[in-house]
Design an enzyme around this catalytic site. Structure first.
Site, PDB file in Angstrom:
ATOM      1  CB  CYS A 107      -1.002  24.711-159.415  1.00 55.61           C
ATOM      2  SG  CYS A 107      -2.651  24.728-158.730  1.00 55.61           S
ATOM      3  NE  ARG A 148       2.521  20.990-163.705  1.00 56.19           N
ATOM      4  CZ  ARG A 148       3.159  19.988-163.116  1.00 56.19           C
ATOM      5  NH1 ARG A 148       4.170  19.420-163.734  1.00 56.19           N
ATOM      6  NH2 ARG A 148       2.822  19.570-161.929  1.00 56.19           N
ATOM      7  CD1 TRP A 175      -6.474  21.879-163.389  1.00 57.80           C
ATOM      8  CD2 TRP A 175      -6.672  21.031-161.328  1.00 57.80           C
ATOM      9  NE1 TRP A 175      -7.195  20.718-163.472  1.00 57.80           N
ATOM     10  CE2 TRP A 175      -7.337  20.178-162.233  1.00 57.80           C
ATOM     11  CE3 TRP A 175      -6.668  20.686-159.977  1.00 57.80           C
ATOM     12  CZ2 TRP A 175      -7.991  19.015-161.835  1.00 57.80           C
ATOM     13  CZ3 TRP A 175      -7.314  19.531-159.560  1.00 57.80           C
ATOM     14  CH2 TRP A 175      -7.968  18.711-160.501  1.00 57.80           C
ATOM     15  CG  ASN A 182       1.961  24.301-157.645  1.00 59.36           C
ATOM     16  OD1 ASN A 182       1.340  25.320-157.925  1.00 59.36           O
ATOM     17  ND2 ASN A 182       2.810  23.719-158.475  1.00 59.36           N
ATOM     18  N   GLY A 183      -0.572  22.829-154.190  1.00 55.56           N
ATOM     19  CA  GLY A 183      -0.887  21.954-153.058  1.00 55.56           C
ATOM     20  C   GLY A 183      -2.160  22.420-152.373  1.00 55.56           C
ATOM     21  CD  GLU A 204      -3.875   3.913-171.557  1.00 52.27           C
ATOM     22  OE1 GLU A 204      -4.346   3.886-170.412  1.00 52.27           O
ATOM     23  OE2 GLU A 204      -3.266   4.898-172.005  1.00 52.27           O
ATOM     24  CE  LYS A 206      -4.728   7.935-172.901  1.00 51.87           C
ATOM     25  NZ  LYS A 206      -3.832   7.493-171.929  1.00 51.87           N
ATOM     26  CD  GLU A 264      -6.679  10.295-170.119  1.00 54.25           C
ATOM     27  OE1 GLU A 264      -6.054  10.497-169.081  1.00 54.25           O
ATOM     28  OE2 GLU A 264      -6.146   9.767-171.133  1.00 54.25           O
ATOM     29  CG  HIS A 308     -21.196 -11.642-166.207  1.00 56.64           C
ATOM     30  ND1 HIS A 308     -22.036 -12.691-165.906  1.00 56.64           N
ATOM     31  CD2 HIS A 308     -20.058 -12.204-166.668  1.00 56.64           C
ATOM     32  CE1 HIS A 308     -21.413 -13.842-166.147  1.00 56.64           C
ATOM     33  NE2 HIS A 308     -20.211 -13.576-166.624  1.00 56.64           N
ATOM     34  CE  LYS A 340       2.039  13.893-169.128  1.00 55.42           C
ATOM     35  NZ  LYS A 340       1.409  12.700-169.737  1.00 55.42           N
TER      36      LYS A 340
HETATM   37  C1  G6P Z   1      -3.011  11.941-164.474  1.00 59.15           C
HETATM   38  C2  G6P Z   1      -2.730  11.974-165.964  1.00 59.15           C
HETATM   39  C3  G6P Z   1      -2.701  10.559-166.520  1.00 59.15           C
HETATM   40  C4  G6P Z   1      -1.708   9.708-165.744  1.00 59.15           C
HETATM   41  C5  G6P Z   1      -1.982   9.731-164.243  1.00 59.15           C
HETATM   42  C6  G6P Z   1      -0.855   9.099-163.455  1.00 59.15           C
HETATM   43  O1  G6P Z   1      -4.314  11.533-164.264  1.00 59.15           O
HETATM   44  O2  G6P Z   1      -3.700  12.746-166.653  1.00 59.15           O
HETATM   45  O3  G6P Z   1      -2.332  10.596-167.879  1.00 59.15           O
HETATM   46  O4  G6P Z   1      -1.754   8.403-166.209  1.00 59.15           O
HETATM   47  O5  G6P Z   1      -2.082  11.080-163.789  1.00 59.15           O
HETATM   48  O6  G6P Z   1       0.299   9.854-163.648  1.00 59.15           O
HETATM   49  P1  G6P Z   1       1.767   9.358-163.410  1.00 59.15           P
HETATM   50  O7  G6P Z   1       2.621  10.555-163.728  1.00 59.15           O
HETATM   51  O8  G6P Z   1       1.862   8.964-161.966  1.00 59.15           O
HETATM   52  O9  G6P Z   1       2.009   8.219-164.309  1.00 59.15           O
END
Ligand code: G6P
Length: 612
Positions: free
Chosen positions: A2, A27, A74, A100-101, A485, A489, A492, A508, A607
């Site tokens: 949010c 976000r 959100w 938010n929250g 990673e 990516k 995501e 395994h 985000k």
């Molecule tokens: C969310 C984002 C990721 C990020 C993670 C941790 O899941 O989509 O891209 O790595 O949060 O975020 P931070 O701001 O704590 O690095």
């Protein structure tokens, strides 16, 4: 997640609020809404879908208000629709707020308020706040609205960042914070409040961050911030160095692509002024007060979420190799709830791009409660994690808007290399090795640029990969976290199921999945265990799998074994993650484009995850 924007000043509020919401779109959200004080009436307009839809609805109405609040939602409680979208109102329509929250005790509060005769319109937890405030207004002897807010928020369990308008206080905008960020952007006779600095940068770079428990009343000519015991506090005004250009696409199709391409510069910014060739070390001023504690630490714990957690894993390899200090890495969400053991002298690092991730913040507080020194590695200056840690290092990657983290990751790894180098040089790392590392670090931005220039091959491979539903990423040593990673990516932003594995672990379990439908991406640059990875590639090929390898230019063995290769320049092994992750970022990006996915706003993702 949010987003909140609020405005009080002399301009028309609607364009400021809509512009702010657009800046927060990155976000992640599913509905949007706005409330403005128009004459003596609060108008609320909400819709499922995009901020542009909301903009079309409000712009037609030619509102003249110069006080208002707005929100991108959100969904957590109640499906994404226009009724559940914020702002929410009390029964009278006089008190309107965005939140938010999560209000954890909303069911019991709702029951109590319904018994008192309040009628609820939405399924959200947020709506209880409006009715609770309305209810408390009835009994409150004080005519101060902030007193009513204090009383009401004391009855609430959970987290909130709030912006509130009240028809009976037509010259005030109220905000409150517990667990969810909210800040005030200070302009000239105007204030823009927001949950994220991106929404206010167009108007001001002077920022006041609220702390947990604080409530602020903002008028056109000033603001009062009250702490949790209702005493006025003098707040520091922070200057933000980010500018508007940094949060715009500047000709790129997506923020993610722009941020991938910014990595030469962002990495230069991360190391600027921090390397010392003479002494073969790094200097990190933010850690200066804790140098002895770090040097003598019996153990370091690093905790984070998502991509930052992958950077932490690389940090473990680095610190153990360079400095010989035992390191443990843990998901922040696990660390905070499982009674982690913190012994005397242990140091906890938290890594967070945004500095607002709820689980990482929870872990930070848990570590502090247990007496640890907690150090931060953050990107957003002045963020909650940056403020609450004892000290730390900023990565200086510049604003990261794309939901899938890219440049923050490489800069986090860069900072971890410098921390490991600095610690190593205070312990047993020889001068010559230190100097080699410094030299290699200085080369990195150029190597990254080199990879970025050669993206033609990656685009071709993306076409092939985009037709699959699964992918396996393998790496060993420093490049195991890179495999994680790369897989993250891809899933995501392209929604292809992908798993990262230590290459040797494949046998395994995941090896059972290998066939012509399961492409395997192997990170196979030259290092001490290169021969081992050659064997792993052979294992995949023997089972009819397709192999795409990331190799050094001079490689011959893996080139021959692989179906396709992506070449990257050579660097020393501990620095390979920074170079090797770049093609994986690009690959995920171009696969997502091939599949027609919304790269900057991937479904269901946010985000900055400010709820648990
Ligand atoms: C969310 C984002 C990721 C990020 C993670 C941790 O899941 O989509 O891209 O790595 O949060 O975020 P931070 O701001 O704590 O690095």
């Amino acid at each position: 997640m949010c987003g909140i924007v609020g405005y009080i000043g002399n301009r028309l509020a609607v364009p400021v609020l809509i512009d702010g919401l657009k800046r927060l779109e990155y976000r992640g959200y599913d509905s949007a809404g706005i409330a403005i004080l128009e004459g003596d009436k609060i108008e609320v307009i909400k819709t499922k879908g995009k901020v542009s839809d909301l903009a079309n609805m409000v712009e037609k109405k030619k509102f003249m208000a110069n006080l208002g609040i707005a929100h991108t939602r959100w969904a957590t409680h109640g499906e994404p629709n226009s009724i559940n979208a914020h702002p929410h109102s009390d029964c009278s329509g006089d008190i309107v707020l965005v939140h938010n929250g999560i209000i954890e005790n909303y069911l019991s509060l709702k029951k109590y308020l319904e018994e008192k005769g309040h009628t609820f319109k939405s399924d959200t937890d947020t709506e209880v706040l409006t009715h609770l405030i309305e209810e408390n207004m009835k009994d409150c002897k004080s005519d101060s609205f902030t007193d009513v807010l204090f009383q009401s928020l004391a009855e609430v369990q959970g987290t909130y960042g709030l912006a509130i308008i009240n028809k009976n206080y037509p010259d005030s905008l109220f905000i409150a914070r517990k667990g969810s960020p909210i800040l005030i952007g200070k302009g000239k006779d105007e204030y823009i409040v927001a949950s994220d600095v991106a929404a206010v940068l167009r108007y001001t770079r002077e920022i006041i961050y609220l702390e947990d428990g604080e409530i602020a009343e903002i008028n056109r000519d000033g603001y009062h911030v009250l702490n949790s015991v209702n005493d006025e506090v003098q707040k520091k005004v922070q200057q933000i160095s980010w500018n508007l250009e940094m949060i715009e696409k500047n000709g790129y199709d997506h923020f993610m692509l722009k941020e991938i391409h910014e990595q030469k510069n962002s990495l230069e910014n991360t190391i600027r002024g921090r390397l010392n060739y003479e002494e073969g070390t790094a200097r990190l001023d933010g850690l200066i007060d804790y140098i002895d504690d770090l040097k003598n630490a019996p153990r370091i714990v690093i905790t984070a979420c998502g991509t930052s957690w992958h950077a932490a894993l690389i940090g473990e390899y680095l610190i153990e190799e360079f400095a010989g200090i035992p390191v443990e890495v843990e998901y922040a969400s696990e660390f905070r709830y499982r009674s982690p053991i913190i012994n005397e002298g242990d140091i906890v690092f938290v890594i967070s791009q945004s500095g607002e991730t709820a689980d990482t913040l929870g872990a930070l507080r848990e570590a502090k409660r247990k007496g640890a020194i907690v150090l931060g590695i953050c990107n957003v200056v002045g963020s909650t994690i940056a403020r609450e840690t004892d000290a730390g290092v900023y990565i200086h990657a510049g604003p990261e808007i794309g939901v899938a983290s890219t440049k923050a990751f490489t800069s986090q790894v860069m900072v971890l290399i410098m921390i490991a180098l600095m610690l190593g040089r205070m312990k047993n790392l020889p001068l010559e090795r230190g100097r080699n590392i410094v030299n290699a670090l200085r080369e990195i931005p150029k190597l990254v640029e080199d990879v970025l220039k050669n993206d033609r091959k990656i685009k071709e491979l993306a076409k092939i990969l985009s037709n699959h539903n699964n992918a396996l990423y393998l790496g060993r040593g420093y490049n195991f976290p890179v495999a994680l990673e790369g897989a993250l990516k891809l899933k995501e932003i392209s929604y292809i199921h992908a798993e990262g594995y230590p290459a040797a672990e494949m046998k395994h379990g995941p090896i059972a999945l290998i066939d012509e439908h399961m492409p395997t991406i192997v990170i196979a640059t030259k290092d001490a265990i290169y021969e081992k990875i050659v064997s792993n590639v052979q294992e995949v090929k023997a089972r009819g799998g397709t192999v795409i390898s990331i190799i050094n230019r001079e490689d011959t063995k893996i080139r021959e074994l692989s179906d396709e290769v992506i070449e990257v320049p050579h660097t020393i092994t501990p620095l390979t993650p920074i170079v090797n992750v770049i093609p994986l970022q690009l690959l995920a990006y171009y696969v997502a484009i091939e599949r027609g996915c919304n790269v900057d706003q991937p479904r269901n993702l946010a985000k900055s995850v400010t709820v648990e």
